[in-house]
Write a protein that holds these residues in place. Sequence first.
Motif, mmCIF file in Angstrom:
data_model
loop_
_atom_site.group_PDB
_atom_site.id
_atom_site.type_symbol
_atom_site.label_atom_id
_atom_site.label_comp_id
_atom_site.label_asym_id
_atom_site.label_seq_id
_atom_site.Cartn_x
_atom_site.Cartn_y
_atom_site.Cartn_z
ATOM 1 N N ALA A 1 -2.332 1.074 -3.688
ATOM 2 C CA ALA A 1 -1.339 1.642 -4.605
ATOM 3 C C ALA A 1 -1.847 1.610 -6.042
ATOM 4 O O ALA A 1 -2.735 0.831 -6.390
ATOM 5 N N THR B 1 1.260 7.657 3.974
ATOM 6 C CA THR B 1 1.922 8.869 4.448
ATOM 7 C C THR B 1 1.928 8.835 5.971
ATOM 8 O O THR B 1 0.961 8.393 6.601
ATOM 9 N N CYS C 1 -2.959 5.022 4.891
ATOM 10 C CA CYS C 1 -2.557 4.289 3.688
ATOM 11 C C CYS C 1 -3.752 4.080 2.768
ATOM 12 O O CYS C 1 -4.911 4.206 3.177
ATOM 13 N N TYR D 1 0.818 -1.207 0.000
ATOM 14 C CA TYR D 1 0.000 0.000 0.000
ATOM 15 C C TYR D 1 0.858 1.267 0.000
ATOM 16 O O TYR D 1 1.972 1.283 0.524
ATOM 17 N N GLN D 2 0.320 2.321 -0.604
ATOM 18 C CA GLN D 2 0.924 3.634 -0.456
ATOM 19 C C GLN D 2 0.546 4.184 0.917
ATOM 20 O O GLN D 2 -0.518 3.860 1.454
#
Length: 298
Positions: free
Chosen positions: A269, A155, A266, A152-153
């Motif tokens: 992606a 931050t 998250c 997963y993306q």
Amino acid sequence: MREINLLSLKYFCAIAQQGNMTRAAEMLHVSQPALSKMLHQLELEVGQSLFYRLPSGLQLTEGGQSFYEKISAALELIHSGVVELQRGGAHQQTLRIFSCINASFLAQLYLNFQKLYPLIRLELKRGAWNTLPQEGAFDFAFTSSTSPIGSYQFTDLFEEEFVLVCPLEHPLYKEDSIDLAQAAPYSFVTLGDSASVTQYFKALCSVAQFAPKIAVECDTISTLYAFLESGQAIAFMPSHSARLNPDKLHSVRIRSPHCSRTIRLCWPAGRELTPPEMLFYSFCKDYFSAFHSHPESP
């Protein structure tokens, strides 16, 4: 000068409208010390005082008044643009949020977001990381650095320390801070082994060279609190969760080893965020950026 976040400007306008820090904090549902810290930081960033501090409350300076007029007009323009976008119906208006962490502050974050963007519906779910839905089944998930992030993306939002929580009359109740090894003689109440917090706790105990005495393994956080308040044992938990019942429970900071987790947002992606998703993403970044350094935050 670093970029001023949108949430700080919204809160500045609320203070200006109320003319009183206490009333503004109550209206915004944030702590007064955190709001004061945000205002102080904003004044440092713009390079001047925005208010006169008077016995009767806060009064805008001449520069503050000019700043308020421009910022309030800009915020109104942003709000009208968001409403127009939402009413256009070009994108989904439901955000599916999955939480993999026990975090008391998330409820206030959701409420504040809903007040700003009432036309975006939040669908909230809670579960362990290993039950995280497959890609496409959620828009965002709150997790932490104690869990694997996979593909997963994400931050990072802010770092939260862990503490030991003790009931009344416990030998550690009057302590402000200890080394984790000093807690070895005492019994603990934990969540089950499947909880990432429990796995992290046991790993830290190994670093401190002792095996924790687990008196009870609970299935829910409410059950854990019940055992804590009954005086059965102590617990290892995130600092914000530890403050939920300060009249009956006491938090003891851990000097060593270092105990903390990074709260993360998250999302799946490989896809572009929609406008409502970008609003939620930006709101979360601003929300924690404004208050993460204050001990009572978020």
